[in-house]
Design an enzyme around this catalytic site. Structure first.
Site, mmCIF file in Angstrom:
data_model
loop_
_atom_site.group_PDB
_atom_site.id
_atom_site.type_symbol
_atom_site.label_atom_id
_atom_site.label_comp_id
_atom_site.label_asym_id
_atom_site.label_seq_id
_atom_site.Cartn_x
_atom_site.Cartn_y
_atom_site.Cartn_z
ATOM 1 N N ASP A 1 0.877 -1.170 0.000
ATOM 2 C CA ASP A 1 0.000 0.000 0.000
ATOM 3 C C ASP A 1 0.918 1.225 0.000
ATOM 4 O O ASP A 1 2.101 1.135 0.322
ATOM 5 C CB ASP A 1 -0.928 -0.036 1.221
ATOM 6 C CG ASP A 1 -2.134 0.874 1.026
ATOM 7 O OD1 ASP A 1 -2.216 1.548 -0.020
ATOM 8 O OD2 ASP A 1 -2.997 0.925 1.925
ATOM 9 N N ASP B 1 -3.135 7.321 -3.340
ATOM 10 C CA ASP B 1 -4.491 7.867 -3.447
ATOM 11 C C ASP B 1 -4.838 8.696 -2.212
ATOM 12 O O ASP B 1 -4.135 8.649 -1.209
ATOM 13 C CB ASP B 1 -5.517 6.730 -3.644
ATOM 14 C CG ASP B 1 -5.433 5.665 -2.557
ATOM 15 O OD1 ASP B 1 -4.335 5.414 -2.042
ATOM 16 O OD2 ASP B 1 -6.479 5.076 -2.210
ATOM 17 N N CYS C 1 -13.676 -22.859 18.047
ATOM 18 C CA CYS C 1 -12.939 -23.128 16.824
ATOM 19 C C CYS C 1 -11.997 -24.289 17.108
ATOM 20 O O CYS C 1 -11.734 -24.595 18.276
ATOM 21 C CB CYS C 1 -12.224 -21.824 16.483
ATOM 22 S SG CYS C 1 -10.736 -21.923 15.529
ATOM 23 N N CYS D 1 -8.882 -24.582 15.515
ATOM 24 C CA CYS D 1 -7.562 -24.288 14.963
ATOM 25 C C CYS D 1 -6.495 -24.763 15.961
ATOM 26 O O CYS D 1 -6.812 -25.080 17.105
ATOM 27 C CB CYS D 1 -7.436 -22.792 14.675
ATOM 28 S SG CYS D 1 -7.086 -21.769 16.106
ATOM 29 N N CYS E 1 -6.777 -22.942 19.343
ATOM 30 C CA CYS E 1 -7.966 -23.245 20.147
ATOM 31 C C CYS E 1 -8.002 -24.715 20.573
ATOM 32 O O CYS E 1 -8.689 -25.061 21.540
ATOM 33 C CB CYS E 1 -9.221 -22.882 19.374
ATOM 34 S SG CYS E 1 -9.280 -21.137 18.989
HETATM 35 ZN ZN LIG Z 1 -9.078 -20.861 16.767
#
Ligand SMILES: [Zn+2]
Length: 495
Positions: free
Chosen positions: A53, A88, A246, A248, A251
């Protein structure tokens, strides 16, 4: 990725391992604080695609940057970015029409001014992004999207919609959807569209539905620093959580209580990673739904997860014509259409064939038309059911044309019953008033398109209460209109 690494927590190489093949970093911060002069891939130790950016976000946040458009473009070429952005001028949140207009105009002028530089030899291998500004002023966004098309073909590869960050933070998804449409519908369909600052699983699918191809966001870290835990249904504060929502790696290893006890820096890293896993999962779900031809069904389900998602979904209804136009109708290995809510009536897979049938109905060359409820998926049963009715209604079955009617699906020419989507749909919806109204409309519309001297028979099942309601409404609509048609209704025992 924060190029100063002060605020990063998750390394670019870790991002790659997690399945993020592209990252975005900030060329302005790189130049100002690090001032590398060689390949940014080496500096970040990232072998995937890097987008830089330009400093627009810093303009948005601090009101200005100490670099010119040309300088920052040259710098991005020098560090061999893959995707570069011109400098921009983001339209700030809560500004007047005139201020919004001048930021959009200045961005546009800078894109024009950039043409020469981005086509120079050292900048040619970069995909250049042309941002469109204007904020919530849709007319401005539209005007500059249109104007930018000519500039785009002079060296740019990707369009972007700028500055919806504040709107997204405030969950004003309906406004963002309108802004996306203003750009997407006014630039070539083949040009990729990037949405700046969007990284929440609640908005991503709706943006994708309107044709956004790319996103970037620092939400995963910003949320983590604030102890916020992203889920695909919304965001929680870590202190509110009793259970992880979750599976993952983070978790699976820690409970929310354990996470809360981990020292701040390590915790921000773990929460950031969790947030990223959730975003990745959302993206994968979207891609899979598109592959299966069930993206509409996915959006319907998503709309029930959060009021902001519902608002985004309902805002899409304004753009149904556009969505239908760009929805591929048939695909190999297409799966059954799932009718999951009353909004399934807008599913392109349902609505496109409905319209085709309506468009052909006026050419039907039969003097007797019979509407029969579709009551069973059993082909043998349905065949017997229809032939019994035909025997009863008409002595000469060859002169009759049969349409089966069904909630959401509409009317089905009997001979097409074994074809997609009629042979393949699953319904799990309560017949609501909206669904009955919709079916009333489609049958009334069909009747009005039929030739005047056609004899029409509406069959309905005595024991199915919504069918009685449907027939009442059709008759009422006929009486209220000036249509002259020969209609008979007939209630039968269906079970
Ligand atoms: Zn997670």
């Amino acid at each position: 990725v924060d190029p100063t690494f002060r605020d990063q927590y998750v390394k670019p190489s870790e991002l790659l391992e997690m399945g993020f093949n592209s990252i975005i970093t900030n060329a302005y911060l790189l130049k100002k604080h690090v001032n590398i002069v060689s390949d940014v891939h080496n500096y970040l130790r990232f072998s995937g695609v890097i987008m830089t950016d330009s400093g627009a976000y810093q303009i948005l946040k601090y009101g200005g940057v100490e670099v010119s458009n040309e300088e920052i473009i040259q710098y991005q070429c020098k560090i061999k970015t893959d995707i570069g952005v011109i400098l921009d001028i983001p339209t700030q949140y809560n500004v007047s029409f005139d201020e919004a207009y001048s930021s959009a105009l200045e961005t546009y002028s800078r894109a024009q001014e950039a043409i020469k530089v981005i086509n120079s030899e050292q900048c040619q291998d970069i995909l250049w992004v042309l941002p469109v500004q204007g904020g919530v002023y849709i007319d401005i966004v539209k005007e500059f999207a249109q104007k930018s098309v000519d500039v785009f073909y002079n060296g740019f590869s990707i369009f972007a919609l700028g500055s919806p960050t504040t709107l997204l933070e405030q969950y004003l998804f309906d406004k963002v959807i309108d802004m996306i449409f203003a750009v997407r519908s006014n630039v070539p369909f083949s040009a990729p569209l990037h949405l700046f600052g969007a990284g929440h699983p609640l908005i991503i699918p709706f943006a994708v539905a309107l044709g956004v191809d790319m996103f970037d966001s620092a939400s995963y870290i910003l949320y983590a620093k604030d102890d916020r835990y992203i889920t695909r249904k919304g965001t929680y504060r870590l202190k509110e959580l009793e259970y992880t929502l979750c599976s993952c790696p983070i978790c699976s290893k820690y409970s929310p209580k354990e996470l809360r006890e981990i020292p701040k820096n390590e915790r921000v890293k773990l929460l950031s990673m969790h947030n990223l896993y959730v975003i990745r999962e959302e993206i994968n779900e979207i891609k899979q739904a598109i592959k299966e031809g069930r993206f509409w069904e996915y959006l319907e389900a998503k709309a029930y997860m959060h009021p902001a998602a519902k608002k985004a979904f309902e805002t899409l209804f304004k753009y149904l014509e556009y969505l239908y136009k760009h929805t591929p109708y048939s695909k190999p290995n297409v799966k059954a259409v799932l009718l999951v809510s009353q909004n399934s009536i807008y599913n392109p897979k349902v609505l496109i064939p409905r319209r085709k049938i309506l468009s052909r109905i006026s050419t039907v060359n039969k003097s007797i038309i019979i509407f029969i409820p579709y009551i069973s998926k059993d082909k043998v049963f349905m065949n017997n059911f229809v032939s019994n009715i035909l025997k009863y209604v008409s002595t000469d079955t060859g002169s009759a044309k049969v349409y089966l009617y069904y909630p959401i699906i509409g009317i089905i020419p009997y001979e097409l019953l074994t074809l997609f989507p009629y042979s393949q749909f699953e319904i799990g919806v309560e017949i609501t008033d909206k669904i009955i109204e919709d079916l009333t409309y489609i049958i009334f519309e069909s009747i009005s398109l039929l030739k005047k001297d056609t004899s029409i028979t509406l069959i309905w099942c005595k024991e199915i209460s919504w069918q009685q309601e449907l027939i009442n409404r059709i008759i009422k609509a006929m009486n209220n209109s000036k249509l002259q048609r020969h209609i008979k209704t007939m209630a039968i025992e269906c079970t």
